[in-house]
Design a protein around this motif. Structure first.
Motif, mmCIF file in Angstrom:
data_model
loop_
_atom_site.group_PDB
_atom_site.id
_atom_site.type_symbol
_atom_site.label_atom_id
_atom_site.label_comp_id
_atom_site.label_asym_id
_atom_site.label_seq_id
_atom_site.Cartn_x
_atom_site.Cartn_y
_atom_site.Cartn_z
ATOM 1 N N ILE A 1 -70.048 33.064 54.839
ATOM 2 C CA ILE A 1 -69.963 33.757 53.554
ATOM 3 C C ILE A 1 -71.320 34.351 53.181
ATOM 4 N N ASP A 2 -72.376 33.598 53.419
ATOM 5 C CA ASP A 2 -73.722 34.106 53.109
ATOM 6 C C ASP A 2 -74.045 35.367 53.906
ATOM 7 N N GLU A 3 -73.600 35.425 55.156
ATOM 8 C CA GLU A 3 -73.828 36.620 55.976
ATOM 9 C C GLU A 3 -73.125 37.834 55.367
ATOM 10 N N LEU A 4 -71.909 37.621 54.855
ATOM 11 C CA LEU A 4 -71.199 38.717 54.198
ATOM 12 C C LEU A 4 -71.934 39.143 52.925
ATOM 13 N N ARG A 5 -72.388 38.174 52.166
ATOM 14 C CA ARG A 5 -73.147 38.485 50.948
ATOM 15 C C ARG A 5 -74.410 39.269 51.287
ATOM 16 N N GLU B 1 -66.357 38.433 44.764
ATOM 17 C CA GLU B 1 -65.024 38.919 44.416
ATOM 18 C C GLU B 1 -64.399 39.678 45.585
ATOM 19 N N GLN B 2 -65.182 40.505 46.262
ATOM 20 C CA GLN B 2 -64.665 41.248 47.414
ATOM 21 C C GLN B 2 -64.305 40.314 48.568
ATOM 22 N N ILE B 3 -65.129 39.298 48.778
ATOM 23 C CA ILE B 3 -64.845 38.325 49.843
ATOM 24 C C ILE B 3 -63.575 37.550 49.517
ATOM 25 N N LEU B 4 -63.422 37.166 48.264
ATOM 26 C CA LEU B 4 -62.213 36.456 47.841
ATOM 27 C C LEU B 4 -60.981 37.344 48.018
ATOM 28 N N THR B 5 -61.089 38.591 47.608
ATOM 29 C CA THR B 5 -59.967 39.524 47.752
ATOM 30 C C THR B 5 -59.602 39.682 49.227
ATOM 31 N N ALA B 6 -60.602 39.865 50.073
ATOM 32 C CA ALA B 6 -60.338 39.996 51.513
ATOM 33 C C ALA B 6 -59.651 38.740 52.048
ATOM 34 N N ALA C 1 -68.581 43.383 59.921
ATOM 35 C CA ALA C 1 -68.707 41.969 59.554
ATOM 36 C C ALA C 1 -67.475 41.485 58.797
ATOM 37 N N LEU C 2 -66.937 42.330 57.932
ATOM 38 C CA LEU C 2 -65.731 41.938 57.202
ATOM 39 C C LEU C 2 -64.540 41.848 58.144
ATOM 40 N N MET C 3 -64.471 42.741 59.103
ATOM 41 C CA MET C 3 -63.400 42.683 60.103
ATOM 42 C C MET C 3 -63.534 41.417 60.957
ATOM 43 N N ASP C 4 -64.754 41.081 61.329
ATOM 44 C CA ASP C 4 -64.989 39.833 62.073
ATOM 45 C C ASP C 4 -64.548 38.629 61.245
ATOM 46 N N TYR C 5 -64.872 38.668 59.956
ATOM 47 C CA TYR C 5 -64.472 37.587 59.047
ATOM 48 C C TYR C 5 -62.946 37.474 59.002
ATOM 49 N N LEU D 1 -74.902 41.293 53.565
ATOM 50 C CA LEU D 1 -74.562 42.669 53.932
ATOM 51 C C LEU D 1 -74.058 43.480 52.737
ATOM 52 N N GLY D 2 -73.948 42.822 51.592
ATOM 53 C CA GLY D 2 -73.572 43.550 50.383
ATOM 54 C C GLY D 2 -72.183 43.289 49.847
ATOM 55 N N TRP D 3 -71.449 42.386 50.475
ATOM 56 C CA TRP D 3 -70.131 42.054 49.949
ATOM 57 C C TRP D 3 -70.290 41.088 48.783
ATOM 58 N N SER D 4 -69.597 41.343 47.694
ATOM 59 C CA SER D 4 -69.644 40.455 46.529
ATOM 60 C C SER D 4 -68.683 39.291 46.733
#
Length: 111
Positions: free
Chosen positions: A55-59, A66-71, A35-39, A61-64
């Motif tokens: 973003i909600d889909e990433l959340r 902060e992790q989404i912002l960093t990515a 999912a992060l790679m798709d993002y 799946l367990g991404w915070s």
């Protein structure tokens, strides 16, 4: 190609690194990582399509956040840098050219 070598070093998994390098969608990744790679691909190809639901889909799946912002920062930086060096005609460093040649060599080239 150098990034494939970075992934290989971090994961210590040659097969996974090669799969991701060739096509992450076919690689043996868990749902969270895929999912992060798709993002990352969406941010690269069509950033206007990123929505709250994305973003909600990433959340979910367990991404915070902060992790989404960093990515997002990393993807944005690499997109910027790639476009900059391409536009300026920057040639890869010698060590990168050597890594490319190794990546392109047939598996039995050393035999």
């Amino acid at each position: 190609q150098a990034h494939g070598e970075d992934l290989r070093a971090v994961t210590k998994n040659d097969v996974l690194a090669e799969q991701v390098k060739l096509d992450y969608r076919q690689a043996d990744l868990d749902d969270k990582t895929r999912a992060l790679m798709d993002y990352a691909a969406l941010v690269t190809r069509d950033p206007h399509q990123v929505t709250r639901e994305t973003i909600d889909e990433l959340r979910d799946l367990g991404w915070s956040d902060e992790q989404i912002l960093t990515a997002t920062h990393i993807v944005g930086f690499f997109n910027y840098y790639t476009r900059l060096v391409d536009a300026l005609g920057v040639e890869p460093e010698d060590f990168m050219k050597a890594a490319d040649k190794e990546d392109l060599a047939p598996p039995d080239a050393d035999a």
